[in-house]
Design a protein around this motif. Structure first.
Motif, PDB file in Angstrom:
ATOM      1  N   GLY A   1     -11.113 -45.245  15.153  1.00 33.34           N
ATOM      2  CA  GLY A   1     -11.136 -45.350  16.606  1.00 33.34           C
ATOM      3  C   GLY A   1     -12.519 -45.261  17.218  1.00 33.34           C
ATOM      4  O   GLY A   1     -12.654 -45.193  18.445  1.00 33.34           O
ATOM      5  N   ALA A   2     -13.573 -45.273  16.399  1.00 36.69           N
ATOM      6  CA  ALA A   2     -14.939 -45.146  16.920  1.00 36.69           C
ATOM      7  C   ALA A   2     -15.316 -46.325  17.801  1.00 36.69           C
ATOM      8  O   ALA A   2     -16.115 -46.191  18.725  1.00 36.69           O
TER       9      ALA A   2
ATOM     10  N   VAL B   1      -9.940 -49.355  12.734  1.00 37.97           N
ATOM     11  CA  VAL B   1      -8.566 -48.859  12.556  1.00 37.97           C
ATOM     12  C   VAL B   1      -8.475 -47.813  11.450  1.00 37.97           C
ATOM     13  O   VAL B   1      -7.477 -47.097  11.349  1.00 37.97           O
ATOM     14  N   ASN B   2      -9.515 -47.713  10.629  1.00 40.49           N
ATOM     15  CA  ASN B   2      -9.541 -46.713   9.561  1.00 40.49           C
ATOM     16  C   ASN B   2     -10.914 -46.053   9.498  1.00 40.49           C
ATOM     17  O   ASN B   2     -11.911 -46.602   9.972  1.00 40.49           O
TER      18      ASN B   2
ATOM     19  N   GLY C   1     -18.796 -42.182  15.966  1.00 40.60           N
ATOM     20  CA  GLY C   1     -17.591 -41.543  16.470  1.00 40.60           C
ATOM     21  C   GLY C   1     -17.369 -40.158  15.908  1.00 40.60           C
ATOM     22  O   GLY C   1     -16.400 -39.490  16.270  1.00 40.60           O
ATOM     23  N   GLY C   2     -18.258 -39.699  15.030  1.00 48.73           N
ATOM     24  CA  GLY C   2     -18.112 -38.380  14.432  1.00 48.73           C
ATOM     25  C   GLY C   2     -18.663 -37.283  15.326  1.00 48.73           C
ATOM     26  O   GLY C   2     -19.435 -37.543  16.256  1.00 48.73           O
ATOM     27  N   THR C   3     -18.304 -36.058  15.040  1.00 46.73           N
ATOM     28  CA  THR C   3     -18.746 -34.917  15.855  1.00 46.73           C
ATOM     29  C   THR C   3     -19.581 -33.927  15.049  1.00 46.73           C
ATOM     30  O   THR C   3     -20.059 -32.935  15.600  1.00 46.73           O
ATOM     31  N   ARG C   4     -19.758 -34.182  13.761  1.00 43.97           N
ATOM     32  CA  ARG C   4     -20.560 -33.260  12.943  1.00 43.97           C
ATOM     33  C   ARG C   4     -21.441 -34.037  11.980  1.00 43.97           C
ATOM     34  O   ARG C   4     -21.121 -35.162  11.578  1.00 43.97           O
TER      35      ARG C   4
END
Length: 446
Positions: A210-211, A216-217, A260-263
């Motif tokens: 979803g980034a 989709v993956n 789209g990552g947070t870490r």
């Protein structure tokens, strides 16, 4: 299933020394054959393949240097370690320039010999590598370059490989990887000029589900894929400036954050990059970041064009011929002498890659056991053998497209940018990248 031990050939006219050295190396787990002269060594090589040769320099009838020359014709790429009881600096320099892997003086330091054998097998590809990864050469500059690469491989610094297209930059990168302590880790390669800008960031750093539209993956990036090994960034000079900033951050912090990552994720990767461009000129033109250049260019290695190593052309041509014959099953045994002469004196703008294409074409077209000169001449004249790489074709298309836009708009950058659906700032950067001056397209209207 455990790997087959490397097969070593020992050559020395002192039977007592030969016996002791054989026992020592057999105790290290190697298969060992031992002979007392250069002639016996050549006969042994013709009977059975060997992965490495350890030979004395001073022997009657055929000395170590003469044996080296014969071995380079018989088995190109096999590493040779030279031993002597009367070592001198001139001997060592001469031996190294002519292709000897290392030069040791008797009495032999067993620890140094063990290190040299281990490194030579890994570096030459005789240990765990496919034959296609071996760099074949008789050229003094190339031997010096390979010696530098061997030294660089032992450290973990970033390396920048420079050279014209088709000279074998990825092959040199693989050679460094296989000679390094990271050899058991993955070797991952990407051509930065062949991947569209909007996909390159995801390829390198990965993305979360979803980034962005179409994600989709979850995707693991190449930095994580290369964990514990080597990431080869080919044509780094074609990387967009926006991504250069993000790459610099990854190299500085040794961490990567997927789109789209947070870490952040810690990485342990060695970077080898390559380019055919003049990066220092690109820095002056603000097309490449100076701080990134110094991060990547800790050690620089430059591959010479094929025309500067013409003595390698027959060697490489025979190697490519052997591969083509194995692949096609054709009954071709070699080149006519005149055909080899034609290859050796030809111009090679496409370097080793072009030579391989020419050889494959001649094998495909020949109906005789020997490839005739006329087939070589035809293959050299065939422009399909000089096709650009994808990155080069993309670069050429961009330049022609931009020039066409400027011609249509009479050099009006704002209108040209609108047609290209790019903002003016990005469009100006593209013009600078391709050295296009919009004022040259402006014409006075009557």
């Amino acid at each position: 299933m455990s790997p087959t031990p490397a097969h070593l050939l020992l050559v020395d006219d002192d039977p007592d020394f030969l016996h002791l050295l054989s026992l020592r190396l057999q105790g290290e787990g190697y298969r060992v054959s031992a002979v007392g002269s250069g002639r016996e060594a050549l006969a042994a090589f013709k009977r059975d393949a060997h992965d490495l040769v350890v030979t004395d320099l001073c022997m009657d009838e055929m000395d170590g240097m003469s044996l080296l020359g014969e071995l380079q014709n018989l088995a190109p790429g096999v590493p040779v370690i030279m031993l002597t009881a009367h070592g001198t600096i001139p001997d060592a320099v001469k031996a190294t320039r002519q292709g000897v892997y290392s030069f040791l003086t008797k009495p032999i330091d067993k620890h140094q010999l063990r290190r040299d054998i281990t490194e030579a097998l890994a570096f030459s590809g005789r240990a765990h590598r496919d034959e296609a990864d071996i760099i074949l050469t008789r050229n003094a500059k190339m031997h010096e370059l390979l010696a530098q690469a061997r030294q660089v491989a032992q450290s973990d610094v970033n390396v920048l490989v420079q050279g014209q297209s088709g000279t074998g930059k990825e092959l040199l990168a693989r050679t460094i990887h296989h000679a390094a302590s990271r050899r058991e880790g993955p070797f991952v390669a990407i051509n930065c000029g062949a991947v569209p800008e909007n996909l390159l960031e995801s390829e390198l750093f990965g993305h979360e589900k979803g980034a962005f539209t179409g994600a989709v993956n979850r995707k693991i990036g190449l930095f994580q894929t290369a964990e514990g090994g080597t990431l080869f960034l080919d044509e780094i000079g074609d990387m967009p400036l926006s991504l250069q900033v993000k790459l610099l951050r990854v190299l500085q912090e040794r961490q990567v954050r997927p789109l789209g990552g947070t870490r952040d994720i810690a990485i342990d990767v060695r970077i080898i990059s390559a380019t055919h461009r003049d990066l220092e000129k690109a820095i002056q033109e603000e097309r490449f970041r100076e701080d990134l250049f110094y991060r990547l260019n800790v050690v620089s290695l430059s591959l010479p064009p094929l025309e500067e190593r013409r003595e390698d052309i027959p060697l490489l041509a025979k190697y490519f011929l052997k591969n083509a014959v194995q692949r096609t099953g054709k009954d071709v045994s070699g080149f006519a002498p005149e055909a080899l002469t034609t290859l050796s004196t030809a111009s090679w703008p496409g370097n080793v890659r072009q030579l391989e294409n020419v050889v494959e074409r001649t094998v495909a077209l020949t109906a005789a056991p020997l490839i005739a000169p006329v087939l070589v001449e035809q293959a050299l004249q065939d422009k399909t053998n000089q096709l650009p790489t994808f990155a080069e074709a993309k670069q050429q298309f961009e330049q022609e497209y931009l020039a066409q836009l400027l011609q249509i708009t009479n050099g009006n950058v704002s209108q040209a940018a609108k047609l290209a659906k790019r903002n003016r700032t990005d469009f100006y950067k593209l013009l600078a990248k391709h050295a296009l001056d919009h004022t040259h397209f402006q014409q006075d209207t009557p």
